[in-house]
Design a protein around this motif. Structure first.
Motif, PDB file in Angstrom:
ATOM      1  N   THR A  15       0.930  -1.270   0.069  1.00  0.00           N
ATOM      2  CA  THR A  15      -0.077  -0.054   0.066  1.00  0.00           C
ATOM      3  C   THR A  15       0.796   1.214   0.087  1.00  0.00           C
ATOM      4  N   GLN A  16       0.350   2.420  -0.286  1.00  0.00           N
ATOM      5  CA  GLN A  16       0.933   3.672  -0.385  1.00  0.00           C
ATOM      6  C   GLN A  16       0.506   4.050   0.777  1.00  0.00           C
ATOM      7  N   VAL A  17       1.776   4.823   1.875  1.00  0.00           N
ATOM      8  CA  VAL A  17       1.869   5.227   3.062  1.00  0.00           C
ATOM      9  C   VAL A  17       2.531   6.613   2.912  1.00  0.00           C
ATOM     10  N   THR A  18       1.653   7.745   3.419  1.00  0.00           N
ATOM     11  CA  THR A  18       1.819   8.943   3.448  1.00  0.00           C
ATOM     12  C   THR A  18       2.756   9.203   4.577  1.00  0.00           C
ATOM     13  N   ILE A  19       3.993   9.560   4.602  1.00  0.00           N
ATOM     14  CA  ILE A  19       4.866  10.107   5.634  1.00  0.00           C
ATOM     15  C   ILE A  19       4.768  11.527   5.808  1.00  0.00           C
ATOM     16  N   GLN A  20       4.396  12.098   6.710  1.00  0.00           N
ATOM     17  CA  GLN A  20       4.386  13.365   7.141  1.00  0.00           C
ATOM     18  C   GLN A  20       5.071  13.988   8.248  1.00  0.00           C
ATOM     19  N   ALA A  21       5.816  15.077   7.903  1.00  0.00           N
ATOM     20  CA  ALA A  21       6.746  15.559   8.821  1.00  0.00           C
ATOM     21  C   ALA A  21       6.511  17.241   9.131  1.00  0.00           C
ATOM     22  N   ASN A  22       6.745  17.661  10.487  1.00  0.00           N
ATOM     23  CA  ASN A  22       6.715  18.937  10.805  1.00  0.00           C
ATOM     24  C   ASN A  22       8.293  19.384  11.094  1.00  0.00           C
ATOM     25  N   ALA A  23       8.565  20.683  10.246  1.00  0.00           N
ATOM     26  CA  ALA A  23       9.671  21.188  10.451  1.00  0.00           C
ATOM     27  C   ALA A  23       9.736  22.637  10.499  1.00  0.00           C
ATOM     28  N   GLN A  24      10.494  23.464  11.314  1.00  0.00           N
ATOM     29  CA  GLN A  24      10.341  24.488  11.528  1.00  0.00           C
ATOM     30  C   GLN A  24      11.740  25.322  11.929  1.00  0.00           C
ATOM     31  N   ASP A  25      11.840  26.576  11.299  1.00  0.00           N
ATOM     32  CA  ASP A  25      13.197  27.280  11.586  1.00  0.00           C
ATOM     33  C   ASP A  25      12.798  28.789  11.824  1.00  0.00           C
ATOM     34  N   ASN A  26      13.753  29.316  12.585  1.00  0.00           N
ATOM     35  CA  ASN A  26      13.509  30.792  12.991  1.00  0.00           C
ATOM     36  C   ASN A  26      13.715  31.505  11.683  1.00  0.00           C
ATOM     37  N   VAL A  27      14.196  31.276  10.616  1.00  0.00           N
ATOM     38  CA  VAL A  27      14.372  32.029   9.242  1.00  0.00           C
ATOM     39  C   VAL A  27      13.450  31.007   8.312  1.00  0.00           C
ATOM     40  N   ALA A  61       8.376  -7.201   8.027  1.00  0.00           N
ATOM     41  CA  ALA A  61       9.660  -6.344   7.929  1.00  0.00           C
ATOM     42  C   ALA A  61       9.456  -5.226   8.706  1.00  0.00           C
ATOM     43  N   THR A  62      10.756  -4.616   9.267  1.00  0.00           N
ATOM     44  CA  THR A  62      10.904  -3.494  10.128  1.00  0.00           C
ATOM     45  C   THR A  62      11.524  -2.446   9.036  1.00  0.00           C
ATOM     46  N   TYR A  63      11.060  -1.247   9.175  1.00  0.00           N
ATOM     47  CA  TYR A  63      11.427  -0.215   8.378  1.00  0.00           C
ATOM     48  C   TYR A  63      11.803   0.884   8.972  1.00  0.00           C
ATOM     49  N   THR A  64      12.983   1.602   8.917  1.00  0.00           N
ATOM     50  CA  THR A  64      13.488   2.673   9.513  1.00  0.00           C
ATOM     51  C   THR A  64      13.133   3.880   8.847  1.00  0.00           C
ATOM     52  N   ILE A  65      12.171   4.752   9.182  1.00  0.00           N
ATOM     53  CA  ILE A  65      12.033   6.009   8.500  1.00  0.00           C
ATOM     54  C   ILE A  65      12.883   7.303   9.184  1.00  0.00           C
ATOM     55  N   THR A  66      13.392   7.975   8.557  1.00  0.00           N
ATOM     56  CA  THR A  66      14.276   9.076   9.006  1.00  0.00           C
ATOM     57  C   THR A  66      13.851  10.425   8.018  1.00  0.00           C
ATOM     58  N   VAL A  67      13.671  11.473   8.773  1.00  0.00           N
ATOM     59  CA  VAL A  67      13.378  12.647   7.848  1.00  0.00           C
ATOM     60  C   VAL A  67      14.493  13.634   8.450  1.00  0.00           C
ATOM     61  N   LYS A  68      14.961  14.449   7.611  1.00  0.00           N
ATOM     62  CA  LYS A  68      16.214  15.294   7.687  1.00  0.00           C
ATOM     63  C   LYS A  68      15.660  16.574   7.038  1.00  0.00           C
ATOM     64  N   ALA A  69      15.564  17.557   8.241  1.00  0.00           N
ATOM     65  CA  ALA A  69      15.369  19.337   7.745  1.00  0.00           C
ATOM     66  C   ALA A  69      16.350  19.861   7.641  1.00  0.00           C
ATOM     67  N   TYR A  70      16.686  20.611   6.587  1.00  0.00           N
ATOM     68  CA  TYR A  70      17.841  21.838   6.613  1.00  0.00           C
ATOM     69  C   TYR A  70      17.311  23.028   6.366  1.00  0.00           C
ATOM     70  N   ASP A  71      17.927  24.148   7.192  1.00  0.00           N
ATOM     71  CA  ASP A  71      17.676  25.291   6.713  1.00  0.00           C
ATOM     72  C   ASP A  71      18.503  25.966   5.753  1.00  0.00           C
ATOM     73  N   THR A  72      18.386  27.389   5.537  1.00  0.00           N
ATOM     74  CA  THR A  72      19.100  27.900   4.462  1.00  0.00           C
ATOM     75  C   THR A  72      20.554  27.940   4.849  1.00  0.00           C
ATOM     76  N   SER A  73      20.970  27.851   6.028  1.00  0.00           N
ATOM     77  CA  SER A  73      22.459  27.626   6.558  1.00  0.00           C
ATOM     78  C   SER A  73      22.977  26.416   6.497  1.00  0.00           C
ATOM     79  N   SER A  74      22.196  25.411   5.969  1.00  0.00           N
ATOM     80  CA  SER A  74      22.610  24.088   6.063  1.00  0.00           C
ATOM     81  C   SER A  74      22.749  23.338   7.320  1.00  0.00           C
ATOM     82  N   ASN A  75      21.962  24.241   8.266  1.00  0.00           N
ATOM     83  CA  ASN A  75      22.028  23.443   9.758  1.00  0.00           C
ATOM     84  C   ASN A  75      20.950  22.231   9.345  1.00  0.00           C
ATOM     85  N   GLN A  76      21.144  21.112  10.248  1.00  0.00           N
ATOM     86  CA  GLN A  76      20.169  20.197   9.871  1.00  0.00           C
ATOM     87  C   GLN A  76      19.712  19.596  11.258  1.00  0.00           C
TER      88      GLN A  76
END
Length: 86
Positions: A15-27, A61-76
């Motif tokens: 099936t199709q699963v939608t992975i949703q994330a919340n990401a925020q930055d001060n800029v 099966a076990t799946y590891t889902i990782t979400v990485k967020a980057y800001d405009t200064s390449s902080n992650q």
């Protein structure tokens, strides 16, 4: 943070699963990357941050889902959860 699916949840095989994330930055959030078992599945540059993933057909099966967020200064920042197929 990953808002869906929840950590430890069961996902249905083939099936199709939608992975949703919340990401925020001060800029500004520049991009959000979605990985399943260290394989890049989606790169999103604007909100809402979501990715559609087709769950493989293997049962239990076990799946590891990782979400990485980057800001405009390449902080992650990242968040990781695990899900199991049924």
């Amino acid at each position: 943070s990953i808002t869906s699916p929840s950590d430890g949840s069961i996902v249905l095989r083939n099936t199709q699963v939608t992975i949703q994330a919340n990401a925020q930055d001060n800029v500004k959030v520049a991009k959000v990357e979605f990985y399943v078992n260290n394989s890049l599945k989606c790169l999103v540059i604007s909100s809402p941050y979501s990715c559609s993933w087709k769950v493989p057909g293997k049962r239990g099966a076990t799946y590891t889902i990782t979400v990485k967020a980057y800001d405009t200064s390449s902080n992650q920042s990242s968040a990781t959860i695990k899900v199991t197929s049924q």
